[in-house]
Structures are given as structure tokens and as C-alpha cells.
Write a protein that holds these residues in place. Structure first.
Motif, mmCIF file in Angstrom:
data_model
loop_
_atom_site.group_PDB
_atom_site.id
_atom_site.type_symbol
_atom_site.label_atom_id
_atom_site.label_comp_id
_atom_site.label_asym_id
_atom_site.label_seq_id
_atom_site.Cartn_x
_atom_site.Cartn_y
_atom_site.Cartn_z
ATOM 1 N N UNK A 232 0.811 -1.251 -0.102
ATOM 2 C CA UNK A 232 0.075 -0.054 -0.028
ATOM 3 C C UNK A 232 0.983 1.110 -0.009
ATOM 4 N N UNK A 233 0.421 2.326 -0.733
ATOM 5 C CA UNK A 233 1.298 3.617 -0.754
ATOM 6 C C UNK A 233 0.639 4.517 0.488
ATOM 7 N N UNK A 234 1.252 4.840 1.180
ATOM 8 C CA UNK A 234 0.913 5.940 2.245
ATOM 9 C C UNK A 234 1.963 6.612 2.914
ATOM 10 N N UNK A 235 1.518 7.444 4.188
ATOM 11 C CA UNK A 235 2.776 8.090 4.627
ATOM 12 C C UNK A 235 3.836 7.321 5.327
ATOM 13 N N UNK A 236 4.977 7.760 5.269
ATOM 14 C CA UNK A 236 5.962 6.818 5.936
ATOM 15 C C UNK A 236 6.742 7.864 6.638
ATOM 16 N N UNK A 237 8.167 7.732 6.641
ATOM 17 C CA UNK A 237 9.084 8.630 7.401
ATOM 18 C C UNK A 237 9.427 9.774 6.397
ATOM 19 N N UNK A 238 9.178 9.819 5.069
ATOM 20 C CA UNK A 238 9.394 10.905 4.316
ATOM 21 C C UNK A 238 8.233 11.761 4.034
ATOM 22 N N UNK A 239 8.356 12.625 3.034
ATOM 23 C CA UNK A 239 7.257 13.584 2.354
ATOM 24 C C UNK A 239 6.119 12.496 1.779
ATOM 25 N N UNK A 240 4.852 12.916 1.961
ATOM 26 C CA UNK A 240 3.720 12.346 1.335
ATOM 27 C C UNK A 240 2.979 13.384 0.406
ATOM 28 N N UNK A 241 2.915 13.218 -0.549
ATOM 29 C CA UNK A 241 2.430 14.329 -1.660
ATOM 30 C C UNK A 241 1.365 13.765 -2.613
ATOM 31 N N UNK A 242 0.087 14.390 -2.481
ATOM 32 C CA UNK A 242 -0.635 14.006 -3.654
ATOM 33 C C UNK A 242 -0.903 15.219 -4.498
ATOM 34 N N UNK A 243 -0.842 15.291 -5.582
ATOM 35 C CA UNK A 243 -1.037 16.605 -6.355
ATOM 36 C C UNK A 243 -1.518 16.285 -7.805
#
Length: 290
Positions: A232-243
Motif C-alpha cells: 500500500x502507498x501511504x505516509x511513511x518517514x518521508x514526504x507524502x504528496x498527492x498533487x
């Protein structure tokens, strides 16, 4: 009060003070934006089929088996976020947010990857933007508080072209948990709204719907989507951007903002300091040879 504000804005010392205070802040922000730009530019673009675990960038269409109804715009969507703030120029801690999501996938032609958008940075134009009191918006934000004055809603609709930078990880909800998904109204995995709950929410938004007929939330056969995928693609330790912007557009925007802040911040601070020193000398607060 209005005259006082106009007078204050006409004073060079006011702007000089702002330059001295905020110039170093913008300078630091510029380097943070530059670091974000380089991270996005250096992260390898990937296809869904060829993606490896870790930080990835993917682009494609938003798809899903069924939709929700956004509370303000009445838009059919896979995900919505409503933010309500009683004072848009006040403390950000007073801002309330509500987000809701149906099972949400990105399809790039090579495959589909499930996305859980909770906590992401949204780069989307608002689907609804109001600077007025709204009972519906207040209910969407939930909880007691002052009547909202500024309301924004963001939606991701089926078929939207999106860019996602996030962490691809093993799905902790890859196997259906009978304890947490015990009924038709139970949330799926990290908190996706079930098809039956989406149907109930749609009927609340449109009371005139015939209760004996389907509400119309389903947009694709459920068999096409794995609601418990292995990754699954989700928030982790780095940035999480949906644009809604492409990777190139995001990098270009971050670049010119970084350049503006890095150069504009010191210029504003130096000008402000010079203006303050000149006026202090003219007022006799500094020696003439300073």
C-alpha cells in the motif's frame, strides 16, 4: 481602526521591521524548499508494476470500486478533505479538518496500487471555497467551536490524473481481520469507507433517493480491485504528496519559490536594517559618523 491600519501600512519603518524579522525566516524556508525540490527531482519515477518498497513517485488515474459524496460540493469522489477555520489569519491550531476515503487506487496502465491518503500534503485546487458561515461545513468539521468563517473542500474524483510521492510499504491489513471487519458497515483496512457505508452517506446527502433502488455509488466491479493488497502507498518517514500537478510542474514551482526566498529574504532583511539605522541616525539616536 481602519485609519490606524492604513497609517501603519504607510510607514516605511513598519515594512523595515517586517523585513528584519521575516527576511531570515524566508531565507531558511528557501533552503527547505530547495531540499524538497531536490528530493522530488532525485526520487526515481516508477511504474506500479516495477515499484519497489520505499519512497517512490508514480503518476496515473485515480480509480476505485465506488464513490463518496463530498459534503459541500456534492461531488462524487474517492476522497475528500474539509478544513474549517474560524479565523483564516489566526492560529492554525484552531483549524479543524475532516477527511474520508473510499478504497482508492492509482492506475498507470501497468497495474493498480492502493493509496491511503490520510495525512498527505494535497496539491489540489479546492472543489469548494467559502468565506462565510455554513451549517453544513460546521457539521463536516465536527465538534463544538466558533462558527466557521473560512471553509475549503478538496476532492479526488475517479479519473483524475494525479502525481503521488509517498512510501510504498507492506500492507499491515493485507489479510481481512474478522474482528475489525465484522459487518457490512465496518471500515476496510486503515479506515476506508465500506460500500454499504458509502451508500448510507449518499442517501443522507440525497434524501429523495428511492430506498428500494441502489444509490449509485458503485462505479466499477468490485472484482477488479483487491481491497487487501500485499502493498500500500501511504505516509511513511518521508514526504507524502498527492498533487494534480505533474512532477515537472512541482519541481519548477519549488525551484522558483526557493530562489525567491533565498535571495529575497536577505535583501529584505538588509534593506530593513538599513532603513532602521538611517532613521535612527536622523533622529539622533546614533552618532553622526556611524
Amino acid at each position: 481602526m481602519l485609519r490606524l491600519i492604513v497609517w501603519l501600512l504607510s510607514q516605511p519603518l513598519f515594512w523595515a521591521g517586517l523585513g528584519v524579522v521575516f527576511g531570515p525566516f524566508f531565507f531558511v524556508c528557501g533552503f527547505l524548499l530547495l531540499r524538497r525540490q531536490r528530493l522530488i527531482a532525485d526520487t526515481p519515477r516508477s511504474t506500479v508494476r516495477g515499484a519497489a518498497l520505499g519512497l517512490i513517485e508514480v503518476s496515473g488515474r485515480a480509480v476505485g470500486p465506488y464513490t463518496l459524496v463530498a459534503p459541500l460540493s456534492r461531488t462524487d469522489c474517492l476522497y475528500y478533505r474539509v478544513t474549517v477555520q474560524s479565523n483564516p489569519r489566526g492560529d492554525l491550531r484552531n483549524r479543524k479538518m475532516r477527511e474520508l476515503c473510499a478504497p482508492f487506487f492509482l492506475d498507470d496502465g501497468t497495474g493498480k496500487v492502493m493509496i491511503y491518503p490520510g495525512g498527505c500534503e494535497l496539491g489540489l485546487p479546492p472543489s469548494c471555497d467559502r468565506a462565510e458561515y455554513s451549517e453544513l461545513a460546521f457539521a463536516a468539521a465536527g465538534g463544538p467551536g466558533a462558527p466557521p468563517e473560512f471553509v475549503q473542500e478538496y476532492c479526488i474524483k475517479a479519473g483524475d490524473q494525479i502525481f503521488v510521492l509517498g512510501c510504498l510499504r507492506e500492507n499491515p491489513w493485507a489479510k481481512r481481520n474478522p474482528a475489525t471487519e465484522s459487518s457490512e458497515l465496518s471500515r476496510i483496512g486503515p479506515g476506508f469507507v465500506s460500500a454499504d457505508e458509502a451508500d448510507l452517506l449518499r442517501r443522507e446527502a440525497y434524501p429523495a433517493l428511492d430506498p428500494a433502488l441502489p444509490a449509485g455509488a458503485e462505479i466499477a466491479p468490485a472484482a477488479e480491485f483487491d481491497l487487501h493488497p500485499p502493498v500500500i502507498l501511504m505516509k511513511g518517514g518521508g514526504p507524502f504528496v498527492i498533487s494534480s500537478d505533474s512532477q515537472r510542474e512541482i519541481v519548477a514551482t519549488l525551484h522558483w519559490k526557493a530562489v525567491l526566498y533565498i535571495w529575497g529574504g536577505p535583501v529584505a532583511a538588509l534593506w530593513g536594517l538599513w532603513e532602521i539605522l538611517v532613521r535612527a541616525r536622523a533622529a539622533g539616536l546614533l552618532p553622526g559618523n556611524f
